[in-house]
Each structure stands twice: as structure tokens, then as C-alpha cells.
Design a protein around this motif. Structure first.
Motif, PDB file in Angstrom:
ATOM      1  N   LEU A 199     -67.532   2.398 -16.883  1.00  0.00           N
ATOM      2  CA  LEU A 199     -66.308   3.093 -16.482  1.00  0.00           C
ATOM      3  C   LEU A 199     -66.517   4.572 -16.752  1.00  0.00           C
ATOM      4  O   LEU A 199     -66.825   4.955 -17.890  1.00  0.00           O
ATOM      5  N   ILE A 200     -66.355   5.414 -15.719  1.00  0.00           N
ATOM      6  CA  ILE A 200     -66.566   6.846 -15.928  1.00  0.00           C
ATOM      7  C   ILE A 200     -65.283   7.663 -15.785  1.00  0.00           C
ATOM      8  O   ILE A 200     -65.279   8.851 -16.099  1.00  0.00           O
ATOM      9  N   HIS A 201     -64.206   7.034 -15.344  1.00  0.00           N
ATOM     10  CA  HIS A 201     -62.905   7.701 -15.329  1.00  0.00           C
ATOM     11  C   HIS A 201     -61.803   6.649 -15.248  1.00  0.00           C
ATOM     12  O   HIS A 201     -61.970   5.614 -14.600  1.00  0.00           O
ATOM     13  N   CYS A 202     -60.675   6.943 -15.894  1.00  0.00           N
ATOM     14  CA  CYS A 202     -59.514   6.057 -15.814  1.00  0.00           C
ATOM     15  C   CYS A 202     -58.258   6.878 -16.050  1.00  0.00           C
ATOM     16  O   CYS A 202     -58.214   7.732 -16.944  1.00  0.00           O
ATOM     17  N   ASP A 203     -57.241   6.635 -15.230  1.00  0.00           N
ATOM     18  CA  ASP A 203     -55.941   7.284 -15.383  1.00  0.00           C
ATOM     19  C   ASP A 203     -54.900   6.409 -14.679  1.00  0.00           C
ATOM     20  O   ASP A 203     -55.249   5.450 -13.985  1.00  0.00           O
ATOM     21  N   HIS A 204     -53.640   6.745 -14.861  1.00  0.00           N
ATOM     22  CA  HIS A 204     -52.573   5.946 -14.252  1.00  0.00           C
ATOM     23  C   HIS A 204     -51.298   6.759 -14.172  1.00  0.00           C
ATOM     24  O   HIS A 204     -51.154   7.814 -14.794  1.00  0.00           O
ATOM     25  N   ASP A 205     -50.357   6.244 -13.398  1.00  0.00           N
ATOM     26  CA  ASP A 205     -48.976   6.715 -13.451  1.00  0.00           C
ATOM     27  C   ASP A 205     -48.124   5.480 -13.750  1.00  0.00           C
ATOM     28  O   ASP A 205     -48.632   4.514 -14.320  1.00  0.00           O
ATOM     29  N   LYS A 206     -46.861   5.465 -13.360  1.00  0.00           N
ATOM     30  CA  LYS A 206     -45.989   4.333 -13.691  1.00  0.00           C
ATOM     31  C   LYS A 206     -46.309   3.059 -12.917  1.00  0.00           C
ATOM     32  O   LYS A 206     -45.960   1.966 -13.346  1.00  0.00           O
ATOM     33  N   LYS A 207     -46.939   3.199 -11.741  1.00  0.00           N
ATOM     34  CA  LYS A 207     -47.172   2.043 -10.866  1.00  0.00           C
ATOM     35  C   LYS A 207     -48.614   1.921 -10.376  1.00  0.00           C
ATOM     36  O   LYS A 207     -48.952   0.940  -9.714  1.00  0.00           O
ATOM     37  N   ARG A 208     -49.440   2.927 -10.635  1.00  0.00           N
ATOM     38  CA  ARG A 208     -50.789   2.966 -10.085  1.00  0.00           C
ATOM     39  C   ARG A 208     -51.821   3.125 -11.197  1.00  0.00           C
ATOM     40  O   ARG A 208     -51.556   3.785 -12.194  1.00  0.00           O
ATOM     41  N   ILE A 209     -53.000   2.548 -10.968  1.00  0.00           N
ATOM     42  CA  ILE A 209     -54.134   2.790 -11.847  1.00  0.00           C
ATOM     43  C   ILE A 209     -55.300   3.273 -10.989  1.00  0.00           C
ATOM     44  O   ILE A 209     -55.563   2.730  -9.911  1.00  0.00           O
ATOM     45  N   LEU A 210     -55.930   4.314 -11.457  1.00  0.00           N
ATOM     46  CA  LEU A 210     -57.085   4.908 -10.791  1.00  0.00           C
ATOM     47  C   LEU A 210     -58.262   4.807 -11.752  1.00  0.00           C
ATOM     48  O   LEU A 210     -58.135   5.169 -12.928  1.00  0.00           O
ATOM     49  N   TYR A 211     -59.377   4.296 -11.264  1.00  0.00           N
ATOM     50  CA  TYR A 211     -60.575   4.282 -12.104  1.00  0.00           C
ATOM     51  C   TYR A 211     -61.815   4.415 -11.236  1.00  0.00           C
ATOM     52  O   TYR A 211     -61.800   4.143 -10.036  1.00  0.00           O
TER      53      TYR A 211
ATOM     54  N   ALA B  96     -77.163   3.848  -9.318  1.00  0.00           N
ATOM     55  CA  ALA B  96     -77.382   3.191  -8.032  1.00  0.00           C
ATOM     56  C   ALA B  96     -76.190   3.388  -7.101  1.00  0.00           C
ATOM     57  O   ALA B  96     -76.357   3.536  -5.893  1.00  0.00           O
ATOM     58  N   ALA B  97     -74.971   3.385  -7.676  1.00  0.00           N
ATOM     59  CA  ALA B  97     -73.761   3.515  -6.855  1.00  0.00           C
ATOM     60  C   ALA B  97     -72.576   3.871  -7.747  1.00  0.00           C
ATOM     61  O   ALA B  97     -72.599   3.636  -8.956  1.00  0.00           O
ATOM     62  N   THR B  98     -71.550   4.428  -7.106  1.00  0.00           N
ATOM     63  CA  THR B  98     -70.272   4.660  -7.782  1.00  0.00           C
ATOM     64  C   THR B  98     -69.164   4.038  -6.938  1.00  0.00           C
ATOM     65  O   THR B  98     -69.315   3.889  -5.713  1.00  0.00           O
ATOM     66  N   TYR B  99     -68.076   3.682  -7.589  1.00  0.00           N
ATOM     67  CA  TYR B  99     -66.959   3.008  -6.932  1.00  0.00           C
ATOM     68  C   TYR B  99     -65.664   3.532  -7.539  1.00  0.00           C
ATOM     69  O   TYR B  99     -65.414   3.360  -8.729  1.00  0.00           O
ATOM     70  N   GLU B 100     -64.869   4.196  -6.726  1.00  0.00           N
ATOM     71  CA  GLU B 100     -63.563   4.678  -7.168  1.00  0.00           C
ATOM     72  C   GLU B 100     -62.496   3.843  -6.489  1.00  0.00           C
ATOM     73  O   GLU B 100     -62.592   3.555  -5.289  1.00  0.00           O
ATOM     74  N   THR B 101     -61.488   3.457  -7.251  1.00  0.00           N
ATOM     75  CA  THR B 101     -60.435   2.636  -6.674  1.00  0.00           C
ATOM     76  C   THR B 101     -59.060   3.050  -7.185  1.00  0.00           C
ATOM     77  O   THR B 101     -58.905   3.465  -8.323  1.00  0.00           O
TER      78      THR B 101
ATOM     79  N   LEU C 184     -48.618   0.062 -20.718  1.00  0.00           N
ATOM     80  CA  LEU C 184     -48.787   1.520 -20.741  1.00  0.00           C
ATOM     81  C   LEU C 184     -49.424   1.954 -22.058  1.00  0.00           C
ATOM     82  O   LEU C 184     -50.323   2.801 -22.075  1.00  0.00           O
ATOM     83  N   LYS C 185     -48.980   1.367 -23.161  1.00  0.00           N
ATOM     84  CA  LYS C 185     -49.530   1.716 -24.470  1.00  0.00           C
ATOM     85  C   LYS C 185     -51.010   1.346 -24.538  1.00  0.00           C
ATOM     86  O   LYS C 185     -51.826   2.141 -25.020  1.00  0.00           O
ATOM     87  N   ILE C 186     -51.373   0.166 -24.081  1.00  0.00           N
ATOM     88  CA  ILE C 186     -52.778  -0.257 -24.098  1.00  0.00           C
ATOM     89  C   ILE C 186     -53.630   0.723 -23.289  1.00  0.00           C
ATOM     90  O   ILE C 186     -54.681   1.173 -23.756  1.00  0.00           O
ATOM     91  N   MET C 187     -53.171   1.051 -22.075  1.00  0.00           N
ATOM     92  CA  MET C 187     -53.935   1.979 -21.228  1.00  0.00           C
ATOM     93  C   MET C 187     -54.007   3.360 -21.860  1.00  0.00           C
ATOM     94  O   MET C 187     -55.085   3.965 -21.908  1.00  0.00           O
ATOM     95  N   ASN C 188     -52.878   3.870 -22.334  1.00  0.00           N
ATOM     96  CA  ASN C 188     -52.858   5.209 -22.923  1.00  0.00           C
ATOM     97  C   ASN C 188     -53.755   5.295 -24.153  1.00  0.00           C
ATOM     98  O   ASN C 188     -54.485   6.279 -24.326  1.00  0.00           O
ATOM     99  N   ASP C 189     -53.712   4.289 -25.005  1.00  0.00           N
ATOM    100  CA  ASP C 189     -54.571   4.277 -26.194  1.00  0.00           C
ATOM    101  C   ASP C 189     -56.046   4.253 -25.794  1.00  0.00           C
ATOM    102  O   ASP C 189     -56.869   4.973 -26.370  1.00  0.00           O
ATOM    103  N   PHE C 190     -56.376   3.422 -24.815  1.00  0.00           N
ATOM    104  CA  PHE C 190     -57.760   3.324 -24.346  1.00  0.00           C
ATOM    105  C   PHE C 190     -58.224   4.651 -23.746  1.00  0.00           C
ATOM    106  O   PHE C 190     -59.321   5.132 -24.049  1.00  0.00           O
ATOM    107  N   ILE C 191     -57.400   5.239 -22.903  1.00  0.00           N
ATOM    108  CA  ILE C 191     -57.763   6.504 -22.245  1.00  0.00           C
ATOM    109  C   ILE C 191     -57.933   7.601 -23.292  1.00  0.00           C
ATOM    110  O   ILE C 191     -58.909   8.360 -23.253  1.00  0.00           O
ATOM    111  N   GLU C 192     -57.018   7.668 -24.236  1.00  0.00           N
ATOM    112  CA  GLU C 192     -57.115   8.703 -25.274  1.00  0.00           C
ATOM    113  C   GLU C 192     -58.386   8.519 -26.104  1.00  0.00           C
ATOM    114  O   GLU C 192     -59.091   9.484 -26.405  1.00  0.00           O
ATOM    115  N   LYS C 193     -58.685   7.302 -26.458  1.00  0.00           N
ATOM    116  CA  LYS C 193     -59.869   6.999 -27.269  1.00  0.00           C
ATOM    117  C   LYS C 193     -61.164   7.357 -26.523  1.00  0.00           C
ATOM    118  O   LYS C 193     -62.154   7.742 -27.151  1.00  0.00           O
TER     119      LYS C 193
END
Length: 162
Positions: A85-97, A110-115, A135-144
Motif C-alpha cells: 500500500l503506497i497511499h490511503c485516504d478517505h472521506d465520509k463515503k469513499r476510500i482511495l488507495y 511491476a505495476a501500480t493500481y489506484e482505486t 473511521l477511527k480504524i482508518m484514521n489511526d492506520f493512516i496517521e500511523k
């Protein structure tokens, strides 16, 4: 088990099998998506309590609405690849990674995949907001892991409603 690496976060490793190789002698494009989905996205989403178990028990899951894949260098039968995983973020309804596939031995990308995915209530088949615990799980993970992420060349970042 998610492990930090030099740049990005290691999710899993898999070996390229014969069934995934085409007549050009390298992995067929269709299997890049399979690997990114089953060995990358599912690991990440399970870590966020949004994977298969969530779909079955809470009737909440994510659905991809846009993706972009870049093929950088071929991989062949028998090669092992790491999914990071080289990037992760979100809003209230969407997750981008964004994920990368790295040759385990030779260390080339070999390849990258953004979704970009929407969080969905499967019972109503409608977009839903993430619950506070997710949200807490994602925010904690992203911050870490923020220092391990790279936001260069993201195609869908402007689609997050922040």
C-alpha cells in the motif's frame, strides 16, 4: 499482518502461477487486477473491517467506482511479488488507495493500481457513510503510516469530498 517497509506498507506476497501467463510469456493483464484485488484490496479492507466478513455479517462493503492501473515491467511464471500500500485516504463515503506490485527478489515495481471505492449498504444497495468505529480504524492506520505514503501522481484524489 500488515508490515511497514521503506516506502509503503507491505500487505502480502504471492507467486505468479502458470495459469496467469499468456502466450507472450508474461503475466496476462487480467491477473494484475486479480492479484491487486484479492491480495491487496482484500487484505487492506479486512484490516479496516470492510472485507468479505463485513459484507456477510453487517451487509456493508465497498464497491470500486474508478481504477487506474499502470504496467511498469513484466513479471513471469514463478516470480514472487509483494503487494504494498503506497497511499490511503478517505472521506465520509469513499476510500482511495494506491497499491504497488514489486518483484520480491529484484525489487522493481511491476505495476501500480489506484482505486476509488464507495462504502455501500448492501441491503439497500445504496451508498452509506462509514460508521465511527471504521473511521477511527482508518484514521489511526493512516496517521500511523502517513510517513510511508506517497501521494504523487494520484488520479482520483480530487474526488474525495474533504
Amino acid at each position: 499482518q500488515i508490515t511497514k517497509i521503506n516506502m509503503g506498507v507491505f500487505l502480502t506476497k504471492t507467486k505468479i502461477i502458470n495459469d496467469w501467463v499468456d502466450y507472450n510469456g508474461h503475466m496476462n493483464v487480467a491477473y494484475y487486477i486479480l492479484i491487486f484485488d484479492q491480495h491487496g484490496s482484500e487484505v487492506l479492507l479486512t484490516n479496516f473491517n470492510m472485507g468479505e466478513e463485513s459484507a456477510k455479517t453487517t451487509k456493508k462493503s465497498t464497491m470500486v467506482v474508478e481504477s487506474n492501473i499502470a504496467y511498469k515491467q513484466e513479471v513471469k511464471e514463478g516470480d514472487e511479488v509483494d503487494i504494498n500500500l503506497i497511499h490511503c485516504d478517505h472521506d465520509k463515503k469513499r476510500i482511495l488507495y494506491k497499491l504497488e506490485m514489486v518483484h520480491s527478489e529484484k525489487k522493481f515495481v511491476a505495476a501500480t493500481y489506484e482505486t476509488l471505492s464507495l462504502y455501500v449498504d448492501l441491503g439497500e444497495r445504496k451508498v452509506a457513510e462509514f460508521e465511527s468505529e471504521k473511521l477511527k480504524i482508518m484514521n489511526d492506520f493512516i496517521e500511523k503510516n502517513r510517513s510511508n505514503f506517497n501521494s504523487d501522481n494520484l488520479k482520483f484524489y480530487d474526488k474525495l469530498k474533504k
